[in-house]
Design a protein around this motif. Sequence first.
Motif, PDB file in Angstrom:
ATOM      1  N   ALA A 206       0.839  -1.261  -0.002  1.00 12.76           N
ATOM      2  CA  ALA A 206      -0.085  -0.079   0.138  1.00 12.76           C
ATOM      3  C   ALA A 206       0.925   1.328   0.029  1.00 12.76           C
ATOM      4  N   GLU A 207       1.994   1.245   0.745  1.00 12.81           N
ATOM      5  CA  GLU A 207       2.803   2.557   0.825  1.00 12.81           C
ATOM      6  C   GLU A 207       3.486   2.738  -0.590  1.00 12.81           C
ATOM      7  N   ALA A 208       4.069   1.597  -1.081  1.00 15.62           N
ATOM      8  CA  ALA A 208       4.638   1.542  -2.714  1.00 15.62           C
ATOM      9  C   ALA A 208       3.762   2.025  -3.490  1.00 15.62           C
ATOM     10  N   GLU A 209       2.491   1.724  -3.532  1.00 13.51           N
ATOM     11  CA  GLU A 209       1.457   1.968  -4.290  1.00 13.51           C
ATOM     12  C   GLU A 209       1.234   3.588  -4.235  1.00 13.51           C
ATOM     13  N   LYS A 210       1.041   4.227  -3.034  1.00 13.68           N
ATOM     14  CA  LYS A 210       0.978   5.540  -2.643  1.00 13.68           C
ATOM     15  C   LYS A 210       2.056   6.364  -3.364  1.00 13.68           C
ATOM     16  N   LEU A 211       3.279   5.876  -3.012  1.00 11.69           N
ATOM     17  CA  LEU A 211       4.331   6.487  -3.536  1.00 11.69           C
ATOM     18  C   LEU A 211       4.284   6.674  -4.985  1.00 11.69           C
ATOM     19  N   LYS A 212       4.122   5.559  -5.807  1.00 14.27           N
ATOM     20  CA  LYS A 212       3.979   5.198  -7.021  1.00 14.27           C
ATOM     21  C   LYS A 212       3.072   6.410  -7.662  1.00 14.27           C
ATOM     22  N   GLN A 213       1.771   6.679  -7.130  1.00 16.98           N
ATOM     23  CA  GLN A 213       0.782   7.672  -7.290  1.00 16.98           C
ATOM     24  C   GLN A 213       1.435   9.027  -7.402  1.00 16.98           C
ATOM     25  N   GLN A 214       2.355   9.248  -6.323  1.00 22.17           N
ATOM     26  CA  GLN A 214       3.036  10.491  -6.146  1.00 22.17           C
ATOM     27  C   GLN A 214       3.823  10.946  -7.455  1.00 22.17           C
ATOM     28  N   LEU A 215       4.617   9.914  -7.744  1.00 18.84           N
ATOM     29  CA  LEU A 215       5.706   9.971  -8.851  1.00 18.84           C
ATOM     30  C   LEU A 215       4.873  10.380 -10.029  1.00 18.84           C
ATOM     31  N   ALA A 216       3.748   9.635 -10.409  1.00 22.12           N
ATOM     32  CA  ALA A 216       2.789   9.473 -11.308  1.00 22.12           C
ATOM     33  C   ALA A 216       2.398  10.980 -11.655  1.00 22.12           C
ATOM     34  N   GLN A 217       2.388  11.775 -10.333  1.00 18.93           N
ATOM     35  CA  GLN A 217       1.690  13.302 -10.413  1.00 18.93           C
ATOM     36  C   GLN A 217       2.898  14.204 -10.469  1.00 18.93           C
ATOM     37  N   GLY A 218       4.113  13.510 -10.723  1.00 16.07           N
ATOM     38  CA  GLY A 218       5.514  14.474 -10.880  1.00 16.07           C
ATOM     39  C   GLY A 218       6.352  14.851  -9.672  1.00 16.07           C
ATOM     40  N   ALA A 219       6.014  13.903  -8.598  1.00 20.31           N
ATOM     41  CA  ALA A 219       6.953  14.000  -7.349  1.00 20.31           C
ATOM     42  C   ALA A 219       8.612  13.354  -7.725  1.00 20.31           C
ATOM     43  N   ASP A 220       9.590  14.016  -7.216  1.00 16.96           N
ATOM     44  CA  ASP A 220      10.662  13.629  -7.506  1.00 16.96           C
ATOM     45  C   ASP A 220      11.016  12.555  -6.977  1.00 16.96           C
ATOM     46  N   PHE A 221      11.835  11.479  -7.772  1.00 16.83           N
ATOM     47  CA  PHE A 221      11.915  10.107  -7.099  1.00 16.83           C
ATOM     48  C   PHE A 221      12.795  10.413  -6.042  1.00 16.83           C
ATOM     49  N   GLY A 222      14.072  10.857  -6.285  1.00 24.39           N
ATOM     50  CA  GLY A 222      15.343  11.127  -5.429  1.00 24.39           C
ATOM     51  C   GLY A 222      14.724  11.623  -3.940  1.00 24.39           C
ATOM     52  N   GLN A 223      13.863  12.504  -4.070  1.00 23.38           N
ATOM     53  CA  GLN A 223      13.311  13.267  -2.961  1.00 23.38           C
ATOM     54  C   GLN A 223      12.377  12.339  -1.971  1.00 23.38           C
ATOM     55  N   LEU A 224      11.544  11.341  -2.906  1.00 30.64           N
ATOM     56  CA  LEU A 224      10.797  10.351  -2.228  1.00 30.64           C
ATOM     57  C   LEU A 224      11.799   9.186  -1.529  1.00 30.64           C
ATOM     58  N   ALA A 225      12.591   9.016  -2.313  1.00 27.67           N
ATOM     59  CA  ALA A 225      13.496   7.802  -1.936  1.00 27.67           C
ATOM     60  C   ALA A 225      14.184   8.437  -0.655  1.00 27.67           C
ATOM     61  N   LYS A 226      14.975   9.749  -0.436  1.00 25.47           N
ATOM     62  CA  LYS A 226      15.465  10.098   0.592  1.00 25.47           C
ATOM     63  C   LYS A 226      14.305  10.018   1.892  1.00 25.47           C
ATOM     64  N   LYS A 227      13.183  10.519   1.561  1.00 25.44           N
ATOM     65  CA  LYS A 227      12.137  10.484   2.893  1.00 25.44           C
ATOM     66  C   LYS A 227      11.731   9.199   3.366  1.00 25.44           C
ATOM     67  N   HIS A 228      11.508   8.243   2.283  1.00 32.15           N
ATOM     68  CA  HIS A 228      10.709   7.109   2.450  1.00 32.15           C
ATOM     69  C   HIS A 228      11.351   5.720   2.510  1.00 32.15           C
ATOM     70  N   SER A 229      12.629   5.582   1.689  1.00 29.58           N
ATOM     71  CA  SER A 229      13.195   4.412   1.568  1.00 29.58           C
ATOM     72  C   SER A 229      13.560   3.746   2.613  1.00 29.58           C
ATOM     73  N   GLN A 230      13.770   2.586   3.151  1.00 32.90           N
ATOM     74  CA  GLN A 230      14.264   1.564   4.190  1.00 32.90           C
ATOM     75  C   GLN A 230      15.630   1.306   3.844  1.00 32.90           C
ATOM     76  N   CYS A 231      16.008   1.613   2.572  1.00 31.55           N
ATOM     77  CA  CYS A 231      17.224   1.121   2.066  1.00 31.55           C
ATOM     78  C   CYS A 231      18.391   2.208   2.352  1.00 31.55           C
ATOM     79  N   ASN A 232      19.838   1.711   2.747  1.00 31.21           N
ATOM     80  CA  ASN A 232      20.917   2.631   2.665  1.00 31.21           C
ATOM     81  C   ASN A 232      21.067   3.490   1.725  1.00 31.21           C
TER      82      ASN A 232
END
Length: 92
Positions: free
Chosen positions: A15-41
């Motif tokens: 569900a969280e991934a789907e929500k972020l994908k929607q934000q990307l489709a609406q023009g959100a910046d991938f790098g910024q979303l990764a910095k804010k939400h990703s659990q990876c180093n």
Amino acid sequence: MPIACARHILVKSKAEAEKLKQQLAQGADFGQLAKKHSQCNSARQGGNLGEFRPGQMVKAFDNVVFKKPVLTVHGPIKTQFGFHLIETIYRD
């Protein structure tokens, strides 16, 4: 042997991934979303994993990076780590 460069956002739920994908489709910046939400180093680098070859990542991840269209966000892709949104930046 092929080589690719990809970035991803790793989260715990589909569900969280789907929500972020929607934000990307609406023009959100991938790098910024990764910095804010990703659990990876890799989040510190905007999700950028650098270059790698087939077999260096888990199979489900490799299948996206080495077989799906480049510069398109794919996912959510489930692995043992969680759910990924993956964008292959280039592939040779």
